[in-house]
Design a protein around this motif. Structure first.
Motif, mmCIF file in Angstrom:
data_model
loop_
_atom_site.group_PDB
_atom_site.id
_atom_site.type_symbol
_atom_site.label_atom_id
_atom_site.label_comp_id
_atom_site.label_asym_id
_atom_site.label_seq_id
_atom_site.Cartn_x
_atom_site.Cartn_y
_atom_site.Cartn_z
ATOM 1 N N GLN A 115 0.842 -1.198 0.000
ATOM 2 C CA GLN A 115 0.000 0.000 0.000
ATOM 3 C C GLN A 115 0.881 1.253 0.000
ATOM 4 O O GLN A 115 1.879 1.318 0.714
ATOM 5 C CB GLN A 115 -0.899 0.000 1.236
ATOM 6 N N TYR A 116 0.477 2.239 -0.814
ATOM 7 C CA TYR A 116 1.233 3.490 -0.961
ATOM 8 C C TYR A 116 0.491 4.644 -0.278
ATOM 9 O O TYR A 116 -0.705 4.531 -0.012
ATOM 10 C CB TYR A 116 1.468 3.765 -2.459
ATOM 11 N N PRO A 117 1.186 5.758 0.018
ATOM 12 C CA PRO A 117 0.527 6.891 0.690
ATOM 13 C C PRO A 117 -0.538 7.543 -0.196
ATOM 14 O O PRO A 117 -0.600 7.287 -1.398
ATOM 15 C CB PRO A 117 1.670 7.878 0.953
ATOM 16 N N ASP A 118 -1.330 8.426 0.390
ATOM 17 C CA ASP A 118 -2.383 9.143 -0.342
ATOM 18 C C ASP A 118 -1.858 9.791 -1.616
ATOM 19 O O ASP A 118 -0.815 10.445 -1.595
ATOM 20 C CB ASP A 118 -2.944 10.259 0.552
ATOM 21 N N SER A 119 -2.591 9.562 -2.712
ATOM 22 C CA SER A 119 -2.237 10.248 -3.965
ATOM 23 C C SER A 119 -3.470 10.301 -4.853
ATOM 24 O O SER A 119 -4.426 9.553 -4.648
ATOM 25 C CB SER A 119 -1.087 9.518 -4.673
ATOM 26 N N ARG A 120 -3.475 11.207 -5.815
ATOM 27 C CA ARG A 120 -4.621 11.311 -6.728
ATOM 28 C C ARG A 120 -4.546 10.249 -7.818
ATOM 29 O O ARG A 120 -5.554 9.689 -8.229
ATOM 30 C CB ARG A 120 -4.654 12.704 -7.382
ATOM 31 N N GLU A 121 -3.322 9.995 -8.272
ATOM 32 C CA GLU A 121 -3.096 9.010 -9.343
ATOM 33 C C GLU A 121 -2.286 7.847 -8.745
ATOM 34 O O GLU A 121 -1.533 8.051 -7.792
ATOM 35 C CB GLU A 121 -2.277 9.633 -10.476
ATOM 36 N N PRO A 122 -2.414 6.658 -9.327
ATOM 37 C CA PRO A 122 -1.546 5.564 -8.852
ATOM 38 C C PRO A 122 -0.070 5.930 -9.018
ATOM 39 O O PRO A 122 0.268 6.703 -9.916
ATOM 40 C CB PRO A 122 -1.909 4.392 -9.779
ATOM 41 N N PRO A 123 0.812 5.397 -8.161
ATOM 42 C CA PRO A 123 2.253 5.653 -8.324
ATOM 43 C C PRO A 123 2.716 5.252 -9.734
ATOM 44 O O PRO A 123 2.097 4.395 -10.369
ATOM 45 C CB PRO A 123 2.884 4.760 -7.270
ATOM 46 N N ALA A 124 3.794 5.859 -10.196
ATOM 47 C CA ALA A 124 4.311 5.560 -11.536
ATOM 48 C C ALA A 124 4.806 4.121 -11.610
ATOM 49 O O ALA A 124 4.748 3.475 -12.654
ATOM 50 C CB ALA A 124 5.432 6.530 -11.882
ATOM 51 N N SER A 125 5.305 3.594 -10.492
ATOM 52 C CA SER A 125 5.816 2.222 -10.477
ATOM 53 C C SER A 125 5.816 1.728 -9.033
ATOM 54 O O SER A 125 5.597 2.512 -8.110
ATOM 55 C CB SER A 125 7.234 2.176 -11.047
ATOM 56 N N CYS A 126 6.074 0.431 -8.858
ATOM 57 C CA CYS A 126 6.197 -0.145 -7.507
ATOM 58 C C CYS A 126 7.642 -0.594 -7.310
ATOM 59 O O CYS A 126 8.070 -1.590 -7.908
ATOM 60 C CB CYS A 126 5.245 -1.335 -7.351
ATOM 61 N N PRO A 127 8.420 0.125 -6.510
ATOM 62 C CA PRO A 127 9.827 -0.249 -6.299
ATOM 63 C C PRO A 127 10.001 -1.675 -5.769
ATOM 64 O O PRO A 127 11.000 -2.331 -6.081
ATOM 65 C CB PRO A 127 10.317 0.782 -5.267
ATOM 66 N N ILE A 128 9.035 -2.157 -4.968
ATOM 67 C CA ILE A 128 9.134 -3.536 -4.450
ATOM 68 C C ILE A 128 9.119 -4.526 -5.617
ATOM 69 O O ILE A 128 9.860 -5.509 -5.632
ATOM 70 C CB ILE A 128 7.952 -3.844 -3.494
ATOM 71 N N CYS A 129 8.256 -4.266 -6.617
ATOM 72 C CA CYS A 129 8.162 -5.170 -7.772
ATOM 73 C C CYS A 129 9.292 -4.958 -8.776
ATOM 74 O O CYS A 129 9.679 -5.904 -9.475
ATOM 75 C CB CYS A 129 6.810 -5.004 -8.458
ATOM 76 N N LEU A 130 9.803 -3.726 -8.867
ATOM 77 C CA LEU A 130 10.912 -3.465 -9.795
ATOM 78 C C LEU A 130 12.212 -4.089 -9.290
ATOM 79 O O LEU A 130 13.106 -4.387 -10.069
ATOM 80 C CB LEU A 130 11.112 -1.955 -9.978
ATOM 81 N N ASP A 131 12.310 -4.300 -7.987
ATOM 82 C CA ASP A 131 13.481 -4.943 -7.397
ATOM 83 C C ASP A 131 13.585 -6.365 -7.974
ATOM 84 O O ASP A 131 12.569 -7.038 -8.143
ATOM 85 C CB ASP A 131 13.282 -4.991 -5.868
ATOM 86 N N PRO A 132 14.791 -6.832 -8.303
ATOM 87 C CA PRO A 132 14.913 -8.148 -8.960
ATOM 88 C C PRO A 132 14.496 -9.348 -8.107
ATOM 89 O O PRO A 132 14.407 -10.459 -8.609
ATOM 90 C CB PRO A 132 16.393 -8.232 -9.330
ATOM 91 N N ARG A 133 14.191 -9.137 -6.823
ATOM 92 C CA ARG A 133 13.666 -10.231 -6.006
ATOM 93 C C ARG A 133 12.172 -10.464 -6.254
ATOM 94 O O ARG A 133 11.627 -11.484 -5.861
ATOM 95 C CB ARG A 133 13.897 -9.937 -4.512
ATOM 96 N N GLN A 134 11.482 -9.480 -6.857
ATOM 97 C CA GLN A 134 10.075 -9.607 -7.205
ATOM 98 C C GLN A 134 9.996 -9.466 -8.733
ATOM 99 O O GLN A 134 10.976 -9.691 -9.433
ATOM 100 C CB GLN A 134 9.255 -8.523 -6.501
ATOM 101 N N TYR A 135 8.851 -9.069 -9.231
ATOM 102 C CA TYR A 135 8.724 -8.925 -10.685
ATOM 103 C C TYR A 135 7.480 -8.105 -11.002
ATOM 104 O O TYR A 135 6.517 -8.085 -10.231
ATOM 105 C CB TYR A 135 8.595 -10.301 -11.362
#
Ligand SMILES: [Zn+2]
Ligand SMILES: [Zn+2]
Length: 267
Positions: free
Chosen positions: A12-32
């Motif tokens: 879950q990400y902090p309050d925003s009007r638009e979804p985040p541009a990306s998810c750093p957890i998923c961009l990390d090579p341990r996830q996808y």
């Protein structure tokens, strides 16, 4: 404004009007990032078509989302004085889940093995007014900051009531396990030590979905970190991943097997 949630990892990400541009957890090579690309939901949307099962898991209480959401882990309620400690976390928190937890004594603390299960921890901590104990080595992976987060440093943290957090590292630098002294002792491992189909062994990896192994020294460090503790049972991160007895010998034997595999002794 909304708090967007990554569908692939449940963060879950902090309050925003638009979804985040990306998810750093998923961009990390341990996830996808899934082949179909990054997708987002919200807690409100998740509550409409998902619910949490709350049921016995090897003598503790498991909490897991159905149908499966994101990585699919289940959390555990560990008796903690007159209350409970939530070990690991799931994204979905609704009124039924909160009532089920309250009926069992509520939450006195949350502790999480590593960033893949940080999920909606801030929401859970707010609801129950409790701290979240996270290892400081993974502080960069907190995507929604919360005043409830208490970072700890070093190799162990005694939380009282017979509960100790142990830094094993490996999968993440701050990779944490929970030792419960009650009875014959139990080790709750998240993804730091992985319960695998062969219950006579456990597994160790840097990335599970992407099958990237750990260096031998990292696996030996995990085994050494739990060596001073007494435990018969070991609880992994998903439903039914419980080794009821003999777990300490299984961890030792598995670390040795891992070293032998890397040294080409096996096969
Ligand atoms: Zn993600
Ligand atoms: Zn993980």
């Amino acid at each position: 404004m909304d708090r967007f949630i990554c569908v692939a990892c449940g963060t879950q990400y902090p309050d925003s009007r638009e979804p985040p541009a990306s998810c750093p957890i998923c961009l990390d090579p341990r996830q996808y990032v899934p082949p179909g690309g990054q997708r987002w939901t919200t807690m409100t949307a998740l509550r409409e078509d998902h619910a949490n099962a709350v049921r016995d898991e090897g003598g503790l209480v498991g909490i897991g989302t159905e149908p499966k959401f994101a990585i699919g882990q289940r959390a555990l309620l560990v008796p903690y004085g007159a209350s409970n400690l939530l070990w690991d976390c799931v994204t979905l928190l609704d009124d039924d889940t909160a009532a089920a937890v309250e009926a069992r004594g509520g939450l006195g603390a949350i502790a999480i093995s590593h960033p893949h299960y940080y999920s909606a921890m801030a929401e859970w901590a707010e609801r129950f007014g409790c701290p979240i104990h996270l290892h400081a080595a993974d502080a960069e992976w907190v995507m929604r900051p919360s005043p409830a987060v208490e970072h700890w440093d070093g190799e162990t943290l005694d939380l009282g009531h017979g509960i100790t957090l142990i830094r094993g590292g490996g999968h993440f630098r701050g990779g944490t396990m929970l030792h419960r002294a009650e009875g014959d002792g139990a080790l709750l491992t998240g993804d730091i030590i992985q319960v695998i189909p062969d219950r006579a062994h456990v597994g160790f990896m840097w990335s599970y979905p992407n099958l990237v192994p750990l260096p031998d020294a990292a696996v030996r460090a995990i085994a050494a970190a739990v060596e001073p503790f007494t435990f018969e049972a070991l609880y992994g991160a998903w439903w039914s991943t419980v080794i009821p007895a003999g777990a300490k010998a299984i961890v030792r034997r598995s670390a040795t097997r891992y070293s032998e595999a890397l040294r080409e002794v096996l096969g």
